[in-house]
Design an enzyme around this catalytic site. Sequence first.
Site, PDB file in Angstrom:
ATOM      1  N   CYS A   1       0.835  -1.206   0.000  1.00  0.00           N
ATOM      2  CA  CYS A   1       0.000   0.000   0.000  1.00  0.00           C
ATOM      3  C   CYS A   1       0.864   1.249   0.000  1.00  0.00           C
ATOM      4  O   CYS A   1       0.584   2.230   0.688  1.00  0.00           O
ATOM      5  CB  CYS A   1      -0.916  -0.006   1.223  1.00  0.00           C
ATOM      6  SG  CYS A   1      -2.019  -1.423   1.262  1.00  0.00           S
TER       7      CYS A   1
ATOM      8  N   ARG B   1       0.875  -6.837   3.932  1.00  0.00           N
ATOM      9  CA  ARG B   1       1.196  -7.790   4.996  1.00  0.00           C
ATOM     10  C   ARG B   1       0.164  -7.688   6.111  1.00  0.00           C
ATOM     11  O   ARG B   1      -0.005  -8.601   6.886  1.00  0.00           O
ATOM     12  CB  ARG B   1       2.609  -7.525   5.522  1.00  0.00           C
ATOM     13  CG  ARG B   1       3.679  -8.021   4.565  1.00  0.00           C
ATOM     14  CD  ARG B   1       5.049  -7.554   4.988  1.00  0.00           C
ATOM     15  NE  ARG B   1       5.113  -6.091   5.024  1.00  0.00           N
ATOM     16  CZ  ARG B   1       6.190  -5.388   5.374  1.00  0.00           C
ATOM     17  NH1 ARG B   1       7.292  -6.006   5.744  1.00  0.00           N
ATOM     18  NH2 ARG B   1       6.157  -4.063   5.371  1.00  0.00           N
TER      19      ARG B   1
ATOM     20  N   LYS C   1      10.699   1.834  -9.707  1.00  0.00           N
ATOM     21  CA  LYS C   1      12.142   2.057  -9.750  1.00  0.00           C
ATOM     22  C   LYS C   1      12.638   2.370  -8.344  1.00  0.00           C
ATOM     23  O   LYS C   1      11.886   2.895  -7.541  1.00  0.00           O
ATOM     24  CB  LYS C   1      12.516   3.150 -10.745  1.00  0.00           C
ATOM     25  CG  LYS C   1      11.671   4.426 -10.712  1.00  0.00           C
ATOM     26  CD  LYS C   1      11.982   5.313  -9.566  1.00  0.00           C
ATOM     27  CE  LYS C   1      10.870   6.252  -9.254  1.00  0.00           C
ATOM     28  NZ  LYS C   1      10.842   6.839  -7.959  1.00  0.00           N
TER      29      LYS C   1
ATOM     30  N   ARG D   1      -1.515   4.479  -4.818  1.00  0.00           N
ATOM     31  CA  ARG D   1      -2.765   5.252  -5.014  1.00  0.00           C
ATOM     32  C   ARG D   1      -2.824   5.778  -6.447  1.00  0.00           C
ATOM     33  O   ARG D   1      -3.874   5.744  -7.093  1.00  0.00           O
ATOM     34  CB  ARG D   1      -2.822   6.444  -4.058  1.00  0.00           C
ATOM     35  CG  ARG D   1      -2.899   6.058  -2.582  1.00  0.00           C
ATOM     36  CD  ARG D   1      -2.798   7.300  -1.697  1.00  0.00           C
ATOM     37  NE  ARG D   1      -3.815   8.270  -2.038  1.00  0.00           N
ATOM     38  CZ  ARG D   1      -3.654   9.597  -1.958  1.00  0.00           C
ATOM     39  NH1 ARG D   1      -2.499  10.091  -1.539  1.00  0.00           N
ATOM     40  NH2 ARG D   1      -4.642  10.416  -2.295  1.00  0.00           N
TER      41      ARG D   1
END
Lengths: 365, 365
Positions: free
Chosen positions: B14, B39, B102, B19
Amino acid sequence: MSDNKTVRFGILGCATIARKLARAISLAPNTTLSAIGSRSITKAETFAAANNLPATVRIYGSYDQVLEDADVDVVYIPLPASMHVRWVVAAAEKKKHVLVEKPAAVDVAELDRIVEACEVNGVQFMDGSMWLHHPRTGCMQELLSLSHSHSKSVGPIHFIHSSSTMPTTPEFLENNIRVKPDLDSLGALGDLGWYCIGAALWAKGYQLPTTVTALPDVTRNAAGIILSITASMQWDQPSQTIATIHCSFLSYTSMDLAVCGSNGSLHLKDFIIPYQETSASFDFTLGAKFVDLHIGWNVRPEEVHVANNLPQEALMVQELARLVSSIRDGGNRPATKWPEITRKTQLVVDAVKKSLELGCKPVAL
Amino acid sequence: MSDNKTVRFGILGCATIARKLARAISLAPNTTLSAIGSRSITKAETFAAANNLPATVRIYGSYDQVLEDADVDVVYIPLPASMHVRWVVAAAEKKKHVLVEKPAAVDVAELDRIVEACEVNGVQFMDGSMWLHHPRTGCMQELLSLSHSHSKSVGPIHFIHSSSTMPTTPEFLENNIRVKPDLDSLGALGDLGWYCIGAALWAKGYQLPTTVTALPDVTRNAAGIILSITASMQWDQPSQTIATIHCSFLSYTSMDLAVCGSNGSLHLKDFIIPYQETSASFDFTLGAKFVDLHIGWNVRPEEVHVANNLPQEALMVQELARLVSSIRDGGNRPATKWPEITRKTQLVVDAVKKSLELGCKPVAL
């Protein structure tokens, strides 16, 4: 037209750039071109005719005659750098104020002889960095000023990038004075690099960097003269600032300056020679942040246009003439600002060259 | 809406940037967000609620469950770099295509394990360099294309400058995943530097440089992670090209790219994230020269505006979905273009780090 208030210029040599300066002297108020000298009187006469110099301009077949002319206050010296020490010292000893093309000298040792001669003889010294006299430069300086409230200033500078490149011909790369060891031994570093280094120093309020480091990409001509070079300048105090500079005779016409502080940035792509003569612009942002989700910015660059009533080279001539008048007519001392700027620029030029000689090791200043 | 043609995405973790990708997946045609795993299931649920994810999105309390989900075609992996090798390999083994944030890996050795796993399992690999998918990038590429007649092209590239800097908080500099040795050990070099290096490679048509040299101005946090760095890339063949790159977590919001060739230059100041979402611009000049007396230029920069029907991250998702469809539904092989670009970028990132470790000596590639 010449009256008591007029500042009278002489020019040593018929370099291409002398045409630009002859025009600037004719445009600036209260200045006049009084004399031009070349080692060949024919060359000086040809120059005068080609540039429609007024008949009042005295034409000499030697530099010495210009310096002997009692009706010359200032001499403009666009000779190759290796000749500066001889001719600026000679001019100063004749009480002539001097405007010297960049690079001001082949190294700081020669520059110190030049500056000392000017000091001893009470004459003004200035180098030919025209862009410093454009009102755009002053506008940008306002944005860089830390005396402003933080929100209206770029803030302490973190990064500067400055490059100056131009295309040349194979003939230039072998024969132009700017790439001849006995004439302009600093090559592109002393010519275009002078501006890049000068711009970084200007952005930092003329604080000297802590170290200077050349990068290994130097290109030289057969005579060993630098045609292209990249270097960095690093300031450690009060906080770290990095400048990267790049100059080349092997590329395309470009002259970029970007300055990034803690709270803003400014950018321009024509800092040495503005795109047009009557106004110039730069971009800046202050307080830029990404909007939510990082899908855009909260601001876009603002473009500032700055009009100039005279070309920047005429503004340079005007500023020099103002200083000369204040010395000649007002009894003032020469301004130390200009030789100080020149000396710092030359120190960094020298350090880049030294770093290169040391295999690109950082050189402390 | 999901039909047979829809490409179904899962997201591992998350992270804040998830988002932006969740939105991109909802905006791109023929793609849907099917699952998100964290998790902590509570964290995943909170993320789903905060971002108004549709009720159809399956929410998992582990990454493994996303990989086990047979109705997920592609996983987006915005986890810290040190976790990429584990989770990309695991995803590939479950035949999931992958989109990886990245830096793609902590070094090229780990990246090679990642890319090999994708190859062996016939899945598409792509890193999250969104700006490559903006139509502006394609427009600029046209200008750089040497297949054009010389007068319409920037020409062989001589100089590139690329910088990416952003301000951070003291808290970020100690605790953000991007500056934690066990999470993103490449710091600003892997994060912002990824773009700068990627842009230089892009401008050079993905030709690897001959050498890479770090500059001595690196700044690190207490844990030794790079917060700010400057480096150069040098190409010796077919002619010399120099790139300077600078990235920093210690400065102001900036993302500059300047490319200078033999016949033109292009400039933009928002290459990674365009100022606005629906269009972007860049400046260029071709054939610029100084006018007589060097009192101006023969051209001024032209500003090119490029509209985009979708945000660049949605265009990236669309391109990945197109490739996934062609593999899943068309029986094609994964495109090698994207992992090749990623690997070259990683090679240069590694070389900058190595140069730094060697005391800023040039590192050959």
